[in-house]
Design an enzyme around this catalytic site. Structure first.
Site, PDB file in Angstrom:
ATOM      1  N   LYS A 106     -11.789  -4.551   4.745  1.00 39.38           N
ATOM      2  CA  LYS A 106     -12.103  -5.459   3.707  1.00 39.38           C
ATOM      3  C   LYS A 106     -13.238  -4.840   2.862  1.00 39.38           C
ATOM      4  O   LYS A 106     -14.537  -4.716   3.638  1.00 39.38           O
ATOM      5  CB  LYS A 106     -12.120  -6.739   4.051  1.00 39.38           C
ATOM      6  CG  LYS A 106     -12.848  -7.497   2.866  1.00 39.38           C
ATOM      7  CD  LYS A 106     -13.215  -8.955   3.166  1.00 39.38           C
ATOM      8  CE  LYS A 106     -13.699  -9.926   2.101  1.00 39.38           C
ATOM      9  NZ  LYS A 106     -14.174 -11.208   2.616  1.00 39.38           N
ATOM     10  N   ASP A 138     -19.023 -10.700  -3.298  1.00 40.40           N
ATOM     11  CA  ASP A 138     -18.223 -11.652  -3.436  1.00 40.40           C
ATOM     12  C   ASP A 138     -19.064 -13.087  -3.836  1.00 40.40           C
ATOM     13  O   ASP A 138     -19.803 -13.630  -3.225  1.00 40.40           O
ATOM     14  CB  ASP A 138     -17.931 -12.137  -1.863  1.00 40.40           C
ATOM     15  CG  ASP A 138     -16.757 -13.354  -1.702  1.00 40.40           C
ATOM     16  OD1 ASP A 138     -16.332 -13.749  -2.647  1.00 40.40           O
ATOM     17  OD2 ASP A 138     -16.624 -13.871  -0.677  1.00 40.40           O
ATOM     18  N   LYS A 192     -19.360 -19.710  -5.156  1.00 47.09           N
ATOM     19  CA  LYS A 192     -20.402 -20.120  -4.068  1.00 47.09           C
ATOM     20  C   LYS A 192     -21.406 -20.643  -4.413  1.00 47.09           C
ATOM     21  O   LYS A 192     -21.931 -20.463  -5.625  1.00 47.09           O
ATOM     22  CB  LYS A 192     -20.594 -18.693  -3.290  1.00 47.09           C
ATOM     23  CG  LYS A 192     -19.327 -18.257  -2.456  1.00 47.09           C
ATOM     24  CD  LYS A 192     -20.105 -17.024  -1.888  1.00 47.09           C
ATOM     25  CE  LYS A 192     -18.818 -16.095  -0.856  1.00 47.09           C
ATOM     26  NZ  LYS A 192     -18.087 -17.246   0.046  1.00 47.09           N
ATOM     27  N   ASP A 222     -20.227  -7.874   1.998  1.00 51.18           N
ATOM     28  CA  ASP A 222     -18.960  -8.371   2.117  1.00 51.18           C
ATOM     29  C   ASP A 222     -17.845  -7.153   2.372  1.00 51.18           C
ATOM     30  O   ASP A 222     -16.382  -7.267   2.071  1.00 51.18           O
ATOM     31  CB  ASP A 222     -18.455  -9.314   1.175  1.00 51.18           C
ATOM     32  CG  ASP A 222     -17.297 -10.324   1.532  1.00 51.18           C
ATOM     33  OD1 ASP A 222     -17.119 -10.455   2.685  1.00 51.18           O
ATOM     34  OD2 ASP A 222     -16.951 -10.831   0.713  1.00 51.18           O
ATOM     35  N   GLU A 241     -10.523 -14.662  -0.887  1.00 48.73           N
ATOM     36  CA  GLU A 241     -10.178 -13.301  -1.355  1.00 48.73           C
ATOM     37  C   GLU A 241      -9.923 -12.342  -0.375  1.00 48.73           C
ATOM     38  O   GLU A 241      -9.250 -11.312  -0.736  1.00 48.73           O
ATOM     39  CB  GLU A 241     -11.130 -12.900  -2.794  1.00 48.73           C
ATOM     40  CG  GLU A 241     -12.577 -11.933  -2.065  1.00 48.73           C
ATOM     41  CD  GLU A 241     -13.363 -12.687  -1.132  1.00 48.73           C
ATOM     42  OE1 GLU A 241     -13.246 -13.930  -1.184  1.00 48.73           O
ATOM     43  OE2 GLU A 241     -14.087 -11.892  -0.486  1.00 48.73           O
ATOM     44  N   ARG A 271      -8.266 -11.917   2.386  1.00 46.76           N
ATOM     45  CA  ARG A 271      -7.004 -11.706   2.962  1.00 46.76           C
ATOM     46  C   ARG A 271      -6.038 -11.443   1.745  1.00 46.76           C
ATOM     47  O   ARG A 271      -5.049 -10.752   2.003  1.00 46.76           O
ATOM     48  CB  ARG A 271      -6.568 -13.095   3.404  1.00 46.76           C
ATOM     49  CG  ARG A 271      -6.454 -14.354   2.414  1.00 46.76           C
ATOM     50  CD  ARG A 271      -6.627 -15.631   3.040  1.00 46.76           C
ATOM     51  NE  ARG A 271      -7.915 -16.055   3.569  1.00 46.76           N
ATOM     52  CZ  ARG A 271      -8.434 -17.223   4.042  1.00 46.76           C
ATOM     53  NH1 ARG A 271      -7.400 -18.109   4.436  1.00 46.76           N
ATOM     54  NH2 ARG A 271      -9.467 -17.540   4.413  1.00 46.76           N
TER      55      ARG A 271
HETATM   56  N1  BES Z   1     -16.780 -13.221   2.496  1.00 39.72           N
HETATM   57  C1  BES Z   1     -16.530 -14.683   2.789  1.00 39.72           C
HETATM   58  C2  BES Z   1     -16.987 -14.937   4.218  1.00 39.72           C
HETATM   59  C3  BES Z   1     -18.405 -14.649   4.676  1.00 39.72           C
HETATM   60  C4  BES Z   1     -19.126 -15.795   4.778  1.00 39.72           C
HETATM   61  C5  BES Z   1     -18.747 -13.329   5.064  1.00 39.72           C
HETATM   62  C6  BES Z   1     -20.499 -15.739   5.378  1.00 39.72           C
HETATM   63  C7  BES Z   1     -19.972 -13.174   5.681  1.00 39.72           C
HETATM   64  C8  BES Z   1     -20.818 -14.501   5.642  1.00 39.72           C
HETATM   65  C9  BES Z   1     -15.099 -14.929   2.427  1.00 39.72           C
HETATM   66  O1  BES Z   1     -14.652 -14.240   1.429  1.00 39.72           O
HETATM   67  C10 BES Z   1     -14.923 -16.303   2.155  1.00 39.72           C
HETATM   68  O2  BES Z   1     -15.665 -16.745   1.283  1.00 39.72           O
HETATM   69  N2  BES Z   1     -14.535 -17.087   2.800  1.00 39.72           N
HETATM   70  C11 BES Z   1     -14.354 -18.697   2.757  1.00 39.72           C
HETATM   71  C12 BES Z   1     -13.142 -18.932   2.973  1.00 39.72           C
HETATM   72  C13 BES Z   1     -12.566 -20.201   2.658  1.00 39.72           C
HETATM   73  C14 BES Z   1     -12.723 -20.361   1.217  1.00 39.72           C
HETATM   74  C15 BES Z   1     -11.068 -20.860   3.186  1.00 39.72           C
HETATM   75  C16 BES Z   1     -15.340 -19.189   3.848  1.00 39.72           C
HETATM   76  O3  BES Z   1     -15.527 -18.714   4.805  1.00 39.72           O
HETATM   77  O4  BES Z   1     -15.873 -20.183   3.146  1.00 39.72           O
HETATM   78 ZN    ZN Z   2     -15.189 -12.489   0.812  1.00 42.71          ZN
HETATM   79 MN    MN Z   3     -15.016 -15.180  -0.441  1.00 37.12          MN
END
Ligand code: BES
Ligand code: ZN
Ligand code: MN
Length: 498
Positions: A264, A269, A276, A287, A348, A350
């Site tokens: 990925k 992000d 966020k 990311d 995103e 996935r």
């Molecule tokens: N890149 C993030 C996950 C992440 C979080 C990486 C903290 C490193 C540190 C990912 O794209 C994301 O935002 N995931 C969400 C998924 C949710 C919307 C189902 C998450 O983990 O909150």
């Molecule tokens: Zn992400």
């Molecule tokens: Mn994300």
């Protein structure tokens, strides 16, 4: 800029200048050479006075007495001799490096009463020293300690004294390649997103062609033609166009089925329209830790000329909110033909991976696929920062990854999967939705990916906790860890080379 120590190996003899390091196992005594370095017997006395017992990473720092052949002597504990693994040798190398960073001439005597130090261990020690020396300071215009003129890391000539220098040199040539791969991954993770967009990242990957890696870069237009609607849906909110980079290392026999690693690469992000919160968002420059690990791995494998055919694929996009960004509720069609309802634009990763996985499977028919991704915050809640989450449809591959993790120090922990989790991502309007609700967030993300791998043996490593914001360790002081490079290099070396 990081000044790495220059490592060389030689036979054991009393060093003539600089700092000497000698190793002592738990309950053991100083090696015979200690008496040659310091005939006065001060080393034994210092060990005694400071109650040194050889505990792992304990140190006695001695200003060499008059008459000694060196200026400074460090006695370093190795711990319980028979339980010292490769990862421990690296940690020990890191510890020694930290204590000697400003010494211009360093000799480490890798001879330890009661502990055999094989070439693998010597190379791991050297690797630990080099990795500890890594420092991402390219944007500091005032270098550390410039003002006080103090403990500046010196260009260090490091001699490792061993029984068989020529064997060690050979093993080190490979281990150094792996260290370079790890540091490349760290560089990529540490680099801010204004400097490292998808196009710039692709250019860094392209540089691996100097090592004999074949590179192919797919542009937006080509991805459109292939029908990668999921990846492109994420990319459409950014003014910076996406890239899909395919790296090939053909070190095996022509008929060998390749193994494949997919990363990925979200260069930043923001969450997109499901934006966020501001606090800590700067971390999302990391990311692309999965893509960095795959790129670092390809470097490592090529540098040590691994006897395997290996595919590395990275999906590079930026997730931004914008007038053209995708919306919650949008339905996209992936390259596989399966449709996805985008409930949350922040899930995103996935969406990027599903097209990269499908493309990989269809194009290369690999023996296995392993993807790495900073995929979910939930994996941090489950496992913290010391182990990556491992999800797999194949017990053998999962077992190999576990073993490679324990051996290399990049550790994993297997998480469950199953139909009860899979149904959590069924959608009212499309074949699936991209989030499964609050519960089991890391698992439903894995279930999503599983829908794109068919019956290819596959593992997903959720490295959100291990790739970035790393706690300082013996072998890493930087924000990006390079997690995954050692793990997968080890996996290939132990199970997939001909
Ligand atoms: N890149 C993030 C996950 C992440 C979080 C990486 C903290 C490193 C540190 C990912 O794209 C994301 O935002 N995931 C969400 C998924 C949710 C919307 C189902 C998450 O983990 O909150
Ligand atoms: Zn992400
Ligand atoms: Mn994300």
């Amino acid at each position: 800029m990081t000044v790495l120590p220059t490592i060389s190996f030689s036979k054991i003899s009393a060093p003539k200048k600089g700092t000497a390091v000698i190793l002592v196992a738990k309950g053991g005594k100083a090696p015979a050479i200690a008496a040659e370095i310091d005939p006065s017997g001060n080393i034994a006395r210092a060990m005694d006075v400071s109650k040194f017992k050889g505990k792992s990473k304990s140190v006695v720092d001695i200003v060499a007495p008059a008459g000694a052949s060196v200026d400074r002597i460090l006695v370093v504990g190795v711990g319980e001799g028979d339980s010292v693994k490769e990862g421990d040798w690296s940690a020990l190398g890191g510890t020694v490096r930290a204590k000697t960073a400003s010494d211009k001439n360093l000799t480490v005597i890798l001879d330890c009463d009661g502990v055999e130090i094989a070439p693998d261990a010597a190379a791991a020690f050297a690797q630990g020293m080099v990795l500890r020396a890594y420092d991402f300071d390219k944007y500091k215009t005032k270098k550390k300690d410039d003002e006080d003129g103090g403990d500046k890391p010196a260009a260090q000539k490091t001699t490792l004294m061993v029984d068989s220098p020529s064997d060690c040199k050979k093993v080190w040539a490979s281990a150094e390649g792996v260290a370079r791969g790890i540091m490349l991954a760290r560089d990529l993770v540490n680099e801010p997103a204004n400097i490292l967009g998808p196009v710039e990242f692709a250019a860094r990957a392209e540089a691996l062609s100097a090592l004999g890696v074949e590179i192919e870069i797919l542009t937006e237009k080509e991805m459109k033609k292939l029908g990668m609607g999921a990846l492109l849906g994420v990319a459409q909110g950014s003014v910076r166009p996406p890239r899909l980079v395919v790296m090939k290392w053909n070190g095996g026999k022509a008929k060998d089925q390749p193994v494949a690693f997919i990363g990925k690469g979200v260069v930043f992000d923001t969450g997109g329209i499901s934006i966020k919160p501001a606090g800590g968002m700067e971390d999302m420059k990391g990311d692309m830790g999965g893509a960095a690990a795959v790129t670092g791995l390809m470097h490592a494998l090529a540098a040590r000329k691994a006897k395997a055919n290996v595919i590395g694929i990275i999906g590079l996009v930026e997730n931004m909110p914008d007038g053209n960004a995708q919306r919650p509720g949008d339905i996209v069609t992936s390259m596989s033909g399966q449709t996805i309802e985008v409930i949350n634009t922040d899930a995103e990763g996935r969406l990027v991976l599903c097209d990269a996985l499908w493309y990989c499977k269809e194009t290369f028919k690999p023996k296995f696929m392993i993807n790495l991704a900073t995929l979910t915050g939930a994996i941090l809640i489950a496992l913290g920062q010391n182990r990556a989450g491992l999800f797999s449809n194949d017990d053998e591959l999962a077992g190999q990854l576990y073993e490679a993790g324990e051996a290399s120090g990049d550790r994993v922990w297997r998480m469950p999967m199953g139909p009860e989790y899979d149904k959590m991502i069924d959608s009212k309007f499309a074949d699936m939705k991209n989030v499964g609700g609050r519960h089991a967030g890391s698992i439903t993300a894995a279930q999503f990916l599983k829908r794109y791998v068919g019956d290819v043996p596959w593992s997903h490593l959720d490295i959100a906790g291990t790739a970035m914001a790393s706690p300082a360790s013996d072998t890493n002081q930087s924000w990006g860890s390079g997690y995954g490079v050692r793990l997968l290099d080890r996996l290939v070396a132990d199970y997939y080379e001909s």
